[in-house]
Design an enzyme around this catalytic site. Structure first.
Site, mmCIF file in Angstrom:
data_model
loop_
_atom_site.group_PDB
_atom_site.id
_atom_site.type_symbol
_atom_site.label_atom_id
_atom_site.label_comp_id
_atom_site.label_asym_id
_atom_site.label_seq_id
_atom_site.Cartn_x
_atom_site.Cartn_y
_atom_site.Cartn_z
ATOM 1 N N GLU A 49 0.791 -1.228 0.031
ATOM 2 C CA GLU A 49 0.030 0.022 -0.122
ATOM 3 C C GLU A 49 0.903 1.278 -0.133
ATOM 4 O O GLU A 49 1.809 1.376 0.956
ATOM 5 C CB GLU A 49 -0.882 0.209 1.150
ATOM 6 C CG GLU A 49 -1.814 1.144 1.278
ATOM 7 C CD GLU A 49 -2.951 1.291 2.233
ATOM 8 O OE1 GLU A 49 -2.833 0.388 3.243
ATOM 9 O OE2 GLU A 49 -3.609 2.416 2.316
ATOM 10 N N ARG A 275 5.691 -12.829 9.418
ATOM 11 C CA ARG A 275 6.437 -11.417 9.013
ATOM 12 C C ARG A 275 7.573 -11.333 9.759
ATOM 13 O O ARG A 275 7.888 -12.077 10.644
ATOM 14 C CB ARG A 275 5.611 -10.311 9.397
ATOM 15 C CG ARG A 275 5.326 -10.104 10.842
ATOM 16 C CD ARG A 275 4.149 -9.026 11.076
ATOM 17 N NE ARG A 275 4.602 -7.816 10.801
ATOM 18 C CZ ARG A 275 3.952 -7.071 9.992
ATOM 19 N NH1 ARG A 275 2.850 -7.529 9.337
ATOM 20 N NH2 ARG A 275 4.455 -5.811 9.789
ATOM 21 N N LYS A 285 4.863 0.669 9.498
ATOM 22 C CA LYS A 285 4.795 2.004 8.590
ATOM 23 C C LYS A 285 4.467 3.217 9.453
ATOM 24 O O LYS A 285 4.558 4.097 9.411
ATOM 25 C CB LYS A 285 4.162 1.868 7.555
ATOM 26 C CG LYS A 285 4.976 1.105 6.327
ATOM 27 C CD LYS A 285 4.154 1.277 4.876
ATOM 28 C CE LYS A 285 3.203 0.030 4.795
ATOM 29 N NZ LYS A 285 2.579 -0.079 3.465
HETATM 30 P P1 ATP Z 1 3.103 -2.210 8.017
HETATM 31 O O1 ATP Z 1 2.468 -3.364 9.092
HETATM 32 O O2 ATP Z 1 4.541 -1.973 8.011
HETATM 33 O O3 ATP Z 1 2.227 -1.299 8.179
HETATM 34 P P2 ATP Z 1 1.602 -3.545 5.714
HETATM 35 O O4 ATP Z 1 1.635 -4.837 5.687
HETATM 36 O O5 ATP Z 1 0.713 -2.774 6.304
HETATM 37 O O6 ATP Z 1 3.167 -3.104 6.673
HETATM 38 P P3 ATP Z 1 1.973 -3.480 2.915
HETATM 39 O O7 ATP Z 1 2.039 -2.146 2.188
HETATM 40 O O8 ATP Z 1 0.518 -3.664 3.109
HETATM 41 O O9 ATP Z 1 2.410 -3.003 4.650
HETATM 42 O O10 ATP Z 1 3.087 -4.322 2.646
HETATM 43 C C1 ATP Z 1 3.187 -5.147 1.504
HETATM 44 C C2 ATP Z 1 3.516 -6.395 1.517
HETATM 45 O O11 ATP Z 1 4.877 -6.536 2.484
HETATM 46 C C3 ATP Z 1 2.160 -7.202 2.089
HETATM 47 O O12 ATP Z 1 2.189 -8.508 1.386
HETATM 48 C C4 ATP Z 1 2.664 -7.444 3.716
HETATM 49 O O13 ATP Z 1 2.163 -8.630 4.108
HETATM 50 C C5 ATP Z 1 4.177 -7.537 3.553
HETATM 51 N N1 ATP Z 1 4.995 -7.293 4.763
HETATM 52 C C6 ATP Z 1 4.802 -6.227 5.492
HETATM 53 N N2 ATP Z 1 5.522 -6.103 6.559
HETATM 54 C C7 ATP Z 1 6.036 -7.335 6.711
HETATM 55 C C8 ATP Z 1 7.219 -7.880 7.534
HETATM 56 N N3 ATP Z 1 7.557 -7.203 8.446
HETATM 57 N N4 ATP Z 1 7.574 -9.098 7.090
HETATM 58 C C9 ATP Z 1 7.289 -9.458 5.720
HETATM 59 N N5 ATP Z 1 6.271 -9.212 5.266
HETATM 60 C C10 ATP Z 1 6.001 -7.951 5.339
#
Ligand code: ATP
Ligand code: MG
Length: 573
Positions: A49, A275, A285
């Site tokens: 996102e 994760r 984020k």
């Molecule tokens: P955050 O928790 O930092 O806001 P998010 O999951 O909301 O992260 P996205 O932009 O949706 O952020 O993430 C894009 C992809 O990266 C998704 O498939 C998510 O599952 C993966 N992702 C995000 N954080 C991690 C992490 N710490 N380890 C592995 N994959 C991750």
């Protein structure tokens, strides 16, 4: 150590970092290919996102998705999951593309945006209503939440649940047309208010939200929810394996439900993995944005940030980050990886690639009394001790030199092999010098200059009479050195788990940055380019700052020390 599982132990190992840990997602794909499922295709996607910069957790997901595509001869898309207009921004879209490329991956012509599917998503929603699989609920958000029940109590049907399809359809069209205020109605899936899985209790699929979208502008005032948009986007792109993090495990039945109701081109398989969590940092984020907004760091690319932009500016290489992602593997069990594993792999990588140079961070003046004024000796300095093929360069030696303040003690402790009055040391690549006298500031008593002599018979660093000299110091010639600013970065948090407590910002390491403005570096560094990596001998790995370093103002960031100083503090081996 606080709550860490056995994964954290990998951080203390010093085995070869190239060993890849098990990756159960690849095993599933391999098995699918063997069994001929999904037409023998592998098509993954990385779906960020655009509401912040990518961090090292995202790197795990990028390496997993693009890595699987490469490994199995498939494809991987980059898709912006941009269905939430209020937090998204083109700055993030650009940074994410830049970071994925920097990490070494290529989506070719497959760059997609969920917002490009708004029309299709809307049309599918009408189909759900027509087949009585969705309805417009006219209750308030609070009423809907109250009826939802919880883990122990089943939910209750909304009074609007059985409103005729035609009525829902008409309302949904009017929602889209902008006839209602935000929150007046929502579109909900008609699944099961008594389901043990709360995600299946008639989840909201669309809400009214008057917000400008960075791509679709003001075309829409209703926006689809993530769970609805994500599965359909995957299906529209022909994704075979939709890999996401564990928190979506309970959403999988909804992912499957949506696709089962609709005539979508395919039905991808959702697979959840653990994760990445990393000690001494935060990987969310939202929290990273807070650090930026509160100016606790200097932007998203501050070299202390765990963002890819920050790590890059700090001097991390894409190779080191990819090796780290290989090394930690992919499992279904949540844990915390010790950041020292990342640092260890980084050191391995930098050791192999960084040219050796000499820089003095806290200069102490040394006058070689028996070296003629104005004369210069040029000594040969190796660029990389383990790679003689990288050649050598000439470093100038003259009457006035600088050494590190730390390398002199007036009152030395036992086993002090560096300089003190009367002692002899080797200057790296040059010769032996002896300290005969010291000069102090009469006011402060501070040592301001060492009066030394050199042994002209020791060129290259060995005495002609075979006497042993243990200490070797780095140095620069005062007349030839360039001034430089050096920024010493350290871990941003001093607490192993900064998420443990009421406010992670309380655990910021007050010593995470110190700026040294009076450093002296060998002349060779005057031609260094932003981003260049070096080992400053005896001090650590440094890189020329990617944003501010220039020929007229040399600025170096410390990437990492030569050894793990934190391990010593923790009493680790
Ligand atoms: P955050 O928790 O930092 O806001 P998010 O999951 O909301 O992260 P996205 O932009 O949706 O952020 O993430 C894009 C992809 O990266 C998704 O498939 C998510 O599952 C993966 N992702 C995000 N954080 C991690 C992490 N710490 N380890 C592995 N994959 C991750
Ligand atoms: Mg997300």
């Amino acid at each position: 150590m606080s709550a860490v599982d056995d994964k954290s132990k990998t951080g203390d190992e010093t085995s070869a970092p190239s060993i890849a840990a098990p990756n159960f997602v690849n095993e599933i794909i391999e098995e699918d290919l063997r069994a001929g499922r999904r037409g023998g295709q592998v098509h993954t996607r990385f779906p960020p996102e655009p509401n912040g910069y990518l961090h090292i957790g995202h790197a795990k997901s990028i390496c997993l998705n693009f890595g699987a595509a490469t490994k199995f001869g498939g494809l991987c898309n980059l898709r912006f999951d941009d269905t939430n207009p209020t937090t998204e921004d083109p700055e993030y879209v650009a940074s994410i593309q830049n970071d994925v490329r920097w990490l070494g991956f290529d989506w070719q012509d497959r760059l997609f945006y969920a917002s490009d599917y708004f029309d299709k998503l809307y049309a599918y929603a009408e189909q759900l209503i027509e087949s009585d699989k969705a309805y417009v609920d006219s209750q308030t958000q609070e009423q809907i939440a109250a009826e939802r029940g919880d883990f122990y109590r089943p939910g209750q049907d909304s009074p609007f649940r059985n409103r005729p399809s035609a009525e829902s359809l008409a309302l949904f069209r009017r929602m889209r047309a902008g006839e209602f205020d935000d929150g007046a109605h929502v579109l909900r899936a008609k699944i099961d208010m008594r389901s043990g899985n709360l995600n299946l209790r008639d989840p909201v699929l669309y809400r009214i939200k008057r917000a400008h979208h960075y791509r679709s502008g003001d075309t829409w005032c209703i926006y689809p929810m993530y769970d609805y948009a994500h599965c359909i986007s995957d299906a529209l792109e022909g994704i075979t394996h939709s890999v996401c993090t564990l928190e979506f495990e309970d959403h999988r039945p909804l992912y499957d439900w949506c696709l089962d109701q609709l005539p979508v081109p395919c039905h991808p398989q959702q697979i959840e993995f653990a994760r990445l969590n990393l000690s001494y940092t935060v990987l969310s984020k939202r929290k990273l944005l807070q650090l930026v907004d509160d100016k606790l760091v200097d932007g998203w690319d501050d070299p202390r940030m765990p963002t890819l932009a920050g790590l890059r500016r700090r001097g991390y290489t894409p190779e080191a980050i990819r090796a780290f992602c290989e090394r930690i593997g992919v499992s279904k069990r949540d844990g915390v990886v010790d950041v020292s594993l990342l640092e260890y792999i980084l050191r391995e990588d930098l050791n192999a690639r960084a040219a050796r140079v000499m820089a003095v961070l806290r200069p102490l003046r040394v006058v070689i009394e028996n070296f003629p004024e104005g004369a210069i000796e040029w000594f040969d300095a190796q660029n990389h001790p383990e790679h003689p093929e990288q050649g050598s360069r000439k470093v100038p030696f003259s009457r006035v030199l600088y050494i590190e303040q730390d390398d002199f003690r007036e009152e030395p402790p036992k086993k002090w092999f560096r300089l003190t009055r009367g002692a002899e040391v080797r200057l790296r690549y040059a010769c032996l010098i002896r300290c005969n006298d010291i000069v102090k500031d009469p006011q402060t008593g501070e040592v301001t200059e060492l009066r030394c002599t050199w042994d002209p018979q020791s060129r290259g660093g060995t005495a002609s009479d075979g006497r042993k000299v243990k200490g070797t110091l780095h140095w620069v010639s005062a007349a030839h050195a360039r001034d430089a600013e050096v920024r010493l970065y350290d871990r941003l948090f001093s607490q192993e788990n900064p998420n443990d407590g009421d406010d992670f910002r309380r655990f910021i390491n007050p010593a995470s940055l110190s700026v040294l403005r009076e450093c002296k570096v060998e002349p060779h560094l005057g031609t260094s380019q932003p981003g260049d990596l070096f080992q400053f001998e005896r001090l650590g790995y440094f890189c020329a700052d990617a944003s501010e370093h220039q020929a007229s103002k040399l600025i170096f960031n410390r990437t990492i020390e030569l050894r793990d100083s934190w391990a010593k503090i923790d009493g680790k081996p």
